[in-house]
Design a protein around this motif. Sequence first.
Motif, PDB file in Angstrom:
ATOM      1  N   GLN A 135      60.254 -27.710  -5.730  1.00  0.00           N
ATOM      2  CA  GLN A 135      61.280 -28.747  -5.863  1.00  0.00           C
ATOM      3  C   GLN A 135      60.684 -30.039  -6.429  1.00  0.00           C
ATOM      4  O   GLN A 135      61.296 -30.694  -7.279  1.00  0.00           O
ATOM      5  N   PHE A 136      59.478 -30.380  -5.952  1.00  0.00           N
ATOM      6  CA  PHE A 136      58.812 -31.573  -6.475  1.00  0.00           C
ATOM      7  C   PHE A 136      58.585 -31.447  -7.984  1.00  0.00           C
ATOM      8  O   PHE A 136      58.825 -32.383  -8.748  1.00  0.00           O
ATOM      9  N   HIS A 137      58.115 -30.285  -8.397  1.00  0.00           N
ATOM     10  CA  HIS A 137      57.846 -30.074  -9.822  1.00  0.00           C
ATOM     11  C   HIS A 137      59.122 -30.202 -10.653  1.00  0.00           C
ATOM     12  O   HIS A 137      59.115 -30.866 -11.708  1.00  0.00           O
ATOM     13  N   GLU A 138      60.188 -29.590 -10.195  1.00  0.00           N
ATOM     14  CA  GLU A 138      61.418 -29.562 -10.989  1.00  0.00           C
ATOM     15  C   GLU A 138      62.161 -30.894 -10.966  1.00  0.00           C
ATOM     16  O   GLU A 138      62.848 -31.234 -11.937  1.00  0.00           O
ATOM     17  N   ARG A 139      62.004 -31.668  -9.885  1.00  0.00           N
ATOM     18  CA  ARG A 139      62.694 -32.955  -9.802  1.00  0.00           C
ATOM     19  C   ARG A 139      61.865 -34.118 -10.326  1.00  0.00           C
ATOM     20  O   ARG A 139      62.404 -35.026 -10.965  1.00  0.00           O
ATOM     21  N   ILE A 140      60.571 -34.087 -10.040  1.00  0.00           N
ATOM     22  CA  ILE A 140      59.700 -35.231 -10.365  1.00  0.00           C
ATOM     23  C   ILE A 140      58.643 -34.861 -11.398  1.00  0.00           C
ATOM     24  O   ILE A 140      58.431 -35.571 -12.380  1.00  0.00           O
ATOM     25  N   LYS A 143      59.666 -34.433 -15.146  1.00  0.00           N
ATOM     26  CA  LYS A 143      60.134 -35.695 -15.732  1.00  0.00           C
ATOM     27  C   LYS A 143      58.976 -36.635 -16.054  1.00  0.00           C
ATOM     28  O   LYS A 143      58.966 -37.299 -17.089  1.00  0.00           O
ATOM     29  N   TYR A 159      57.081 -44.254  -8.547  1.00  0.00           N
ATOM     30  CA  TYR A 159      57.690 -43.949  -7.256  1.00  0.00           C
ATOM     31  C   TYR A 159      56.993 -44.617  -6.073  1.00  0.00           C
ATOM     32  O   TYR A 159      57.664 -45.041  -5.125  1.00  0.00           O
ATOM     33  N   VAL A 206      62.177 -40.345  -3.676  1.00  0.00           N
ATOM     34  CA  VAL A 206      61.781 -39.173  -4.475  1.00  0.00           C
ATOM     35  C   VAL A 206      62.663 -37.963  -4.199  1.00  0.00           C
ATOM     36  O   VAL A 206      62.650 -36.993  -4.963  1.00  0.00           O
ATOM     37  N   GLY A 207      63.401 -37.977  -3.090  1.00  0.00           N
ATOM     38  CA  GLY A 207      64.334 -36.892  -2.810  1.00  0.00           C
ATOM     39  C   GLY A 207      63.800 -35.777  -1.933  1.00  0.00           C
ATOM     40  O   GLY A 207      64.390 -34.696  -1.883  1.00  0.00           O
ATOM     41  N   GLY A 208      62.699 -36.016  -1.216  1.00  0.00           N
ATOM     42  CA  GLY A 208      62.166 -34.984  -0.330  1.00  0.00           C
ATOM     43  C   GLY A 208      60.841 -35.390   0.266  1.00  0.00           C
ATOM     44  O   GLY A 208      60.237 -36.398  -0.129  1.00  0.00           O
ATOM     45  N   TYR A 210      57.720 -34.707  -0.112  1.00  0.00           N
ATOM     46  CA  TYR A 210      56.760 -34.102  -1.028  1.00  0.00           C
ATOM     47  C   TYR A 210      55.310 -34.489  -0.735  1.00  0.00           C
ATOM     48  O   TYR A 210      54.386 -33.868  -1.265  1.00  0.00           O
TER      49      TYR A 210
END
Length: 316
Positions: A135-140, A143, A159, A206-208, A210
Amino acid sequence: MAKLGNATAIKGGGGGKAKVIGILIAIVVALIILFNIFNFASTEANKIGLHYGGGVVEDKKFKSIIPPGATNKLIGPGDTIYSYPIDQRSYIIGGAGADTENADEVTVVSKDNVRLGVRVQVYFTLNRKPEVIQQFHERIGLKTEAYEDEGWNAMLQSYFRPQIDRALAAVGTSYAWAELYNNEKKKAEFQTAASAAFTRLLPAAVGGDYFCGPAYTGNNACGELSFTIQKPTPLDKGIIDGLEAKQRAELARQAQEQKNQQVNVELQSVKQQVAMLGANGYLLKSAIESGKIQFMVIPQNGNVSIPVPTPAQTPR
C-alpha cells in the motif's frame, strides 16, 4: 581436372564456415530471447523487493515479495522489482549529517511570542508487512519514486517535514521561551508532547501506519518512531544576551546579600563582646588578636629576662 577439384574443395570449405557462423548467430539470438523470457531479480541484505508484473500478456499488478538478500530469483519477462530499505532510517533537520541544510531549523513561536529555532531528529524503520508495504508503494512510493535514493529523500521532505512543523507549532505555544531554553524538565515535556503530536499527524498525512520505531525487525511490534529535539534557541540572539545579563545581575545580587548577611553576623558578635567586656576590653582584645599588642604570662616569683630591642642605626 585438378583445377576443378581444387575449386570444388574451396567452395565446400566456404560453405562450412558460413554454416558455423549461422549456428553461432542462432545461438546468440536464442540466448537473447531466453534472457528476455527468463528474468532474474536480486535484493540487497538491507532491502526488500516488491515484484510487479509487466509482460505483454498480463497486467502490471503486485505479484510477490522478494525477501532481503535474495539472489537470482526467477521472475517473468518485463516484470519489475521495486526495492525499499528495511534497516533503521533517519530524518534530521539541521546540524551535521542533516537531510536538510546544516543551518536549517524548525521555527516555533513560544507562549510569550518569541521565535525559537529547533533542530529535530526522527529515527524509524519501514513497516514491512506485505499488505502495508504494498500500500505504501502504490500510494506514496510510485508518486515520489521512493524506491530510488533521491525519491526517498523527496518523500521525507514532502511528508515528514510538514508534520514535524505542525507538531512543534501546536505544542510550542504552551511554553515560555525561557522554559524551553534553560529548563530541562520543561524541554522534556515539550519533546514528549511534540513526539505524540507527530506520531498522530504522520499516519493521517500519508494514509497508513507505514513507519515503525527503530527497534522494529518485522517480527515484533511496530513501535513508535524515535523523536528528539535539540535545545530550542531564540532566533534573536539579543534575547539570549539580555537573559545572560539578567542572570549575571541576579548572581551579583545574591553575592551581595551573602556579604550583607556575613556583616550582620559579625556585627552581632561585636555587640555581644562589647556587652561582656566593655568597649575598652573589646578594643584590647582586638588589639591582642591582631598582634598589635603582645603580652607574656610571668610565673609567680619567677625571674624573666626581657630582651630590649636595639634601635636601628641610621647610616651616615
